[in-house]
Design a protein around this motif. Structure first.
Motif, mmCIF file in Angstrom:
data_model
loop_
_atom_site.group_PDB
_atom_site.id
_atom_site.type_symbol
_atom_site.label_atom_id
_atom_site.label_comp_id
_atom_site.label_asym_id
_atom_site.label_seq_id
_atom_site.Cartn_x
_atom_site.Cartn_y
_atom_site.Cartn_z
ATOM 1 N N PHE A 246 -26.327 7.781 -6.315
ATOM 2 C CA PHE A 246 -25.496 8.882 -6.756
ATOM 3 C C PHE A 246 -24.364 8.343 -7.634
ATOM 4 O O PHE A 246 -24.113 7.150 -7.687
ATOM 5 N N ILE A 247 -23.688 9.250 -8.305
ATOM 6 C CA ILE A 247 -22.487 8.885 -9.038
ATOM 7 C C ILE A 247 -21.348 8.721 -8.036
ATOM 8 O O ILE A 247 -21.135 9.592 -7.183
ATOM 9 N N PRO A 248 -20.594 7.634 -8.061
ATOM 10 C CA PRO A 248 -19.555 7.403 -7.051
ATOM 11 C C PRO A 248 -18.476 8.475 -7.076
ATOM 12 O O PRO A 248 -18.181 9.080 -8.103
ATOM 13 N N ASP A 249 -17.879 8.713 -5.899
ATOM 14 C CA ASP A 249 -16.701 9.568 -5.757
ATOM 15 C C ASP A 249 -15.477 8.679 -5.597
ATOM 16 O O ASP A 249 -15.529 7.647 -4.924
ATOM 17 N N ILE A 250 -14.383 9.119 -6.191
ATOM 18 C CA ILE A 250 -13.131 8.362 -6.125
ATOM 19 C C ILE A 250 -12.039 9.272 -5.591
ATOM 20 O O ILE A 250 -11.946 10.433 -5.991
ATOM 21 N N GLY A 251 -11.227 8.728 -4.682
ATOM 22 C CA GLY A 251 -10.154 9.535 -4.138
ATOM 23 C C GLY A 251 -9.036 8.686 -3.570
ATOM 24 O O GLY A 251 -9.170 7.468 -3.395
ATOM 25 N N ILE A 252 -7.908 9.343 -3.299
ATOM 26 C CA ILE A 252 -6.762 8.714 -2.649
ATOM 27 C C ILE A 252 -6.313 9.655 -1.545
ATOM 28 O O ILE A 252 -6.083 10.844 -1.801
ATOM 29 N N THR A 253 -6.219 9.160 -0.315
ATOM 30 C CA THR A 253 -5.791 9.981 0.805
ATOM 31 C C THR A 253 -4.607 9.342 1.500
ATOM 32 O O THR A 253 -4.413 8.121 1.434
#
Length: 766
Positions: A246-253
């Protein structure tokens, strides 16, 4: 192998797909979008290929290779005896089974077996896939050879254009300078549009047996810009899912810091697959997850699991000291149809600890439930054998006090023949509730209910109801239940229930405001003798509140453990107005108890005195643009608003605004366990612009103050969660950016800002 199996790609040529000179098209998008009868459908008659030209020649089927029969249609047919060549020209149609070919001219060399097709060539295979080109060389088995300037259009919608292509001896096709996309090239108005994404490649290999497309030198282009190489890319020609990353997901939590997520999809078979995911964090240990899904002959099921070995803070810890331990979550569910009547369903959810789901943003529930159920349904009977268990999460409830219900059996049967002109339904029910550190309760009852509905000559709808029920209960360790009203008497208890009711509705219909209105007064009389309620444990009839939905119920308590007794009269009216585009509905009502003796309803429910509070509901709808619902409860003495609930939506799917408001003001000194006052505001909206773009946001705000609920520490305005983002979404591409802020901090689920970037290519088959 079928004649055109090697061409099982459908081609719709369009300048939008073949831009930049990589694979010029041979037909325009408008030509391909024309909704015309298909002259190449073998089920359609084509006796006159060109109505404006010669009448055409319909040639009987020709034995072309000793086995294959091919039908010809053409305006003219010539035979060159010297070269042993047959030439058909002018709206040529060849048919062989479910396959067809159209061209301006077809030349068949009977000596070499070579067939040359020229001029607006369209080949259709038995699966409905199509090929468009200007010139193609076929074998005498109608297998394609060399092709130039072609477009392949798959039946499922994908398109593959190429400058030239050749067919190998094994039936595979090799395409040079190719462009692939599954995005529409024509919008809803029939105008050309450039695909949001496409894949360009130096060479493409099509495997006709496996229906796979493999790319060499492939790049992903977005809106015409080359952005990402795709080495080793393979997709399915039939549009189905295939294995791949899949296309990677990027986030900041706030809880986990920077987050990078990627998944690998493994297509195990046509009926089962596996999704493996990995999660990397800067402020937490890595996590992995897996999801297995399978479709069987009788149903389907899936199993999802998360696992990590990291730190956590216990929910009720007095000091924020973290512990390092295994943490995880498993979720499995499925449904199976065993035969025409019997079905089995199940859902199992278990978390390692109380804050895991919230910290990793899997779920924000404060409880999760596992359920298994076996059901049998036919025209006149219903049987359910079920069990459920609940795990407490973001609440202070002791898990030992949380009940396990097993078994829960409910059986109902409706008599086929009427009794005294009415319908009879009988029911048997049993339930066993077990707590490891609390009260245990077992229940069984049998019920019979008779209903007769009649329309009088004056138009009144009259319903007569009679109900009898016998209950047996057993409970122990009742003292462990904190609320005395719920405990009941320990040991064996029995109870008899009898209810009689008459319900009358009288609708009046007339014209109003250019539409039709219906006013329906309603009157109900319900009578029941004194019932032994307080001796019976209350497990399923606790959260009671008078609403429009239960105003005319035989028993205003939810569940079976409490039954309303005495004699009461309930009255109200429904009003409905229907106009072009508009629909308005409203209801209001109240009940009166004939005696003022003690009753079971706690203060604050609206039912604790002889006269109940007023309750009602109003709904307004204008097409699909306006949806408005208002529910209310008014104090019978001073008309103070005890319940005020609003849900409203205005707008379209692209641009809309939603608002929800709830205020419970029960006017009681001490908040009962199930009757806390609260006030909450919910708002959400989306604004669409530039056709595919949108800005969206939402917020949940706790407006409860300490005067309304002393157990809360809120000051009357406490945001719980807010979200804001921007997104792009069309038929085959979706991406966006979202900001979210959480204001609630529980153990290791911290409050703060979170950011996420998401990107998804639709219709790629991954």
């Amino acid at each position: 192998m079928s004649s055109f199996a090697a061409l099982s790609l459908t081609c719709l040529t369009s300048p939008a797909l073949a831009q930049n000179g990589e694979a010029p098209g041979v037909l325009t998008a408008q030509e391909l979008a024309q909704d015309e009868p298909d002259p190449f459908d073998p089920e359609q008659e084509t006796s006159d290929p060109d109505p404006d030209g010669p009448s055409g020649l319909v040639i009987p089927e020709v034995d072309i290779d000793g086995q294959r029969q091919i039908g010809f249609e053409a305006n003219t047919l010539q035979y060159d005896q010297d070269s042993d060549t047959v030439t058909a020209s002018g709206n040529v149609i060849l048919r062989s089974g479910d396959q067809s070919l159209r061209a301006d001219a077809v030349s068949w060399n009977r000596f070499t077996g070579e067939i040359v097709v020229e001029g607006s060539v369209r080949l259709v295979d038995e699966n409905g896939n199509q090929l468009f080109t200007e010139r193609v060389t076929l074998t005498d088995e109608l297998q394609a050879g060399a092709m130039n300037n072609l477009l392949l259009a798959f039946r499922q919608g994908a398109r593959l254009a190429a400058a030239n292509a050749t067919r190998a001896e094994d039936g595979d096709i090799v395409l040079d300078r190719a462009v692939y996309s599954s995005c529409p090239v024509i919008d809803s108005d029939g105008c050309e549009r450039i695909p949001s994404w496409r894949i360009t490649a130096d060479r493409v290999y099509y495997d006709s047996d496996r229906e796979r497309i493999r790319f060499t030198g492939a790049y992903l282009e977005l809106f015409g810009a080359r952005i990402l190489p795709l080495p080793g890319l393979t997709v399915r020609a039939d549009g189905g899912a295939s294995s791949g990353f899949f296309i990677p997901d990027i986030g900041i939590t706030a809880s986990n810091g920077f987050e990078l997520t990627d998944s690998y999809y493994l297509r195990l078979a046509e009926n089962r697959d596996l999704l493996l995911s990995g999660y990397l964090y800067t402020e937490a240990a890595p996590m992995v997850s897996a999801q297995y899904r399978q479709l069987t002959e009788r149903g389907a099921y899936q199993v999802t699991g998360y696992a990590t070995y990291g730190s956590r803070i216990p929910l009720n810890a007095t000091e924020p000291v973290s512990e390092t331990d295994f943490r995880g979550y498993i979720f499995a569910n499925g449904r199976f149809q065993l035969d025409e009547n019997w079905s089995a369903t199940g859902s199992v959810r278990v978390a390692s600890d109380r804050t895991f789901l919230r910290r990793y943003d899997i779920s924000r529930e404060d409880r999760i439930r596992s359920v298994v159920e076996l059901e049998r349904i036919d025209d006149n009977s219903y049987v359910s054998i079920a069990g459920w268990a609940t795990q407490a999460l973001l609440v202070s409830t002791d898990q030992g006090q949380v009940p396990l219900a097993l078994p829960l059996i409910d059986a109902r049967y409706r008599l086929e023949e009427p009794v005294l002109g009415g319908q009879v339904e009988v029911q048997a029910n049993t339930l066993a509730i077990t707590r490891s550190e609390g009260q245990d309760t077992q229940r069984a009852f049998a019920r019979a209910q008779w209903d007769m509905r009649r329309i009088t000559p004056m138009g009144q709808e009259v319903t007569l109801t009679a109900l009898v029920r016998g209950d047996v209960y057993h409970s122990d360790e009742n003292f462990r239940t904190e609320t005395p009203l719920y405990r009941g008497e320990e040991g064996w208890q029995t109870r008899g229930v009898a209810i009689a009711a008459v319900d009358v509705k009288w609708p009046f219909i007339g014209e109003a405001f250019g539409g039709t209105q219906v006013l329906t007064p309603r009157l109900q009389l319900v009578a029941a003798p004194d019932i032994r309620n307080l001796d019976i444990p209350n497990e399923d009839a606790r959260a009671i509140d008078l609403e429009d939905s239960n105003l005319f119920s035989l028993n205003r308590f939810p569940g079976y453990d409490r039954v309303e007794d005495g004699v009461r009269l309930t009255y109200g009216a429904d009003w409905q107005l229907t106009m072009p585009g508009w629909r308005i509905e409203s209801t209001i009502g109240q009940s009166y108890r004939l005696d003022d003796e003690f009753n079971l309803f706690p203060d604050g429910t609206g039912l604790s005195e002889q006269f109940s509070d007023f309750v009602g509901r109003t709904q307004v709808r204008y097409n699909d643009f306006v949806k408005f619902t208002h529910r209310f409860r008014l104090d019978k003495d001073n008309f103070a608003v005890r319940r005020n609930e609003i849900d409203a939506t205005v707008g379209t799917d692209a641009t809309y605004a939603e608002i929800g408001y709830l205020r419970l003001n029960r006017d009681i000194d001490l908040n009962f366990e199930d009757l806390q006052d609260r006030e909450e505001l919910r708002a959400a909206g989306r604004v669409g612009f530039a056709q595919y773009w949108s800005i969206f946001g939402s917020a949940v705000i706790n407006l409860t103050d300490r005067d309304e609920d002393p157990s809360f520490t809120a000051d009357g305005f406490e945001p719980l969660r807010t979200r804001l983002g921007i997104a792009y979404a069309d038929d085959c591409l979706e991406f966006g950016f979202t900001w979210r802020r959480d204001y609630i901090e529980l153990a290791d689920a911290q409050s703060g800002n979170s950011f996420r970037v998401y990107f998804a290519l639709r219709n790629l088959g991954l």
